[in-house]
Design an enzyme around this catalytic site. Structure first.
Site, mmCIF file in Angstrom:
data_model
loop_
_atom_site.group_PDB
_atom_site.id
_atom_site.type_symbol
_atom_site.label_atom_id
_atom_site.label_comp_id
_atom_site.label_asym_id
_atom_site.label_seq_id
_atom_site.Cartn_x
_atom_site.Cartn_y
_atom_site.Cartn_z
ATOM 1 N N GLU A 21 0.824 -1.205 0.000
ATOM 2 C CA GLU A 21 0.000 0.000 0.000
ATOM 3 C C GLU A 21 0.860 1.258 0.000
ATOM 4 O OE1 GLU A 21 -1.478 0.920 4.452
ATOM 5 O OE2 GLU A 21 -2.010 -1.055 3.708
ATOM 6 N N HIS A 71 -5.791 -1.070 -1.754
ATOM 7 C CA HIS A 71 -5.911 -0.552 -0.392
ATOM 8 C C HIS A 71 -6.863 0.632 -0.353
ATOM 9 C CE1 HIS A 71 -4.947 1.082 3.496
ATOM 10 N NE2 HIS A 71 -4.520 2.197 2.949
ATOM 11 N N GLU A 91 -11.193 -3.611 -0.696
ATOM 12 C CA GLU A 91 -11.008 -3.382 0.730
ATOM 13 C C GLU A 91 -11.895 -2.198 1.114
ATOM 14 O OE1 GLU A 91 -7.236 -2.989 3.590
ATOM 15 O OE2 GLU A 91 -7.402 -1.360 2.140
#
Length: 150
Positions: A21, A71, A91
């Site tokens: 990320e 992310h 996510e």
């Protein structure tokens, strides 16, 4: 990058290793992918150059059968889940204070930010990312002179 490979090899078969990320270029991702140093890549579309760069990385990962789960990028990554089979889920970062409801990731910035319902996201049939900027309450952090206005 060598450290990721060492950890990946040490835990293989016991758990999946995810990272990236805070990786910002396709060159770092390429190293993680070619070395098969991770099981899941988690690029942040808003930090890494946008959707075009995310597509390149997701395609690279696909060639090595590596999953990509962006992310917390919300509307900026949902299109990847629709377009790439190695990008199976999104996510969701739950920002509600009590974690008892699903709230828009960007607060009130967009009038129509898509939210998951029953575990799925439906993307609107609108141009771009499909969201409308909420102009109410927006103001410049600095004064703009008349000659700067186009």
């Amino acid at each position: 990058y060598d450290g990721y490979k060492q950890v990946h090899d040490a835990v293989q078969g016991r758990c999946l290793l995810t990272t990236a990320e805070h990786e910002y270029t396709r060159y770092g991702f390429r190293r993680l992918i070619q070395d098969k140093a991770v099981d899941i890549l988690q690029p942040d579309v808003t930090w890494m150059g946008g959707l075009t760069e995310a597509r390149r990385i997701t395609a690279m990962a696909s060639a090595y059968d590596i999953l990509v789960i962006p992310h917390g990028s919300s509307v900026y990554s949902y299109h990847l889940q629709y377009a790439f089979t190695n990008c199976p889920v999104a996510e969701l970062i739950n920002l509600s204070p009590q974690a008892d409801r699903i709230t828009p990731y960007f607060g009130g910035l967009f009038l129509d930010e898509p939210l998951p319902k029953d575990g799925f996201i439906d993307l609107p049939d609108k141009p771009g990312f499909g969201v409308t900027l909420n102009r109410e309450g927006l103001k410049r952090p600095y004064v703009r002179s008349a000659d700067e206005v186009i």
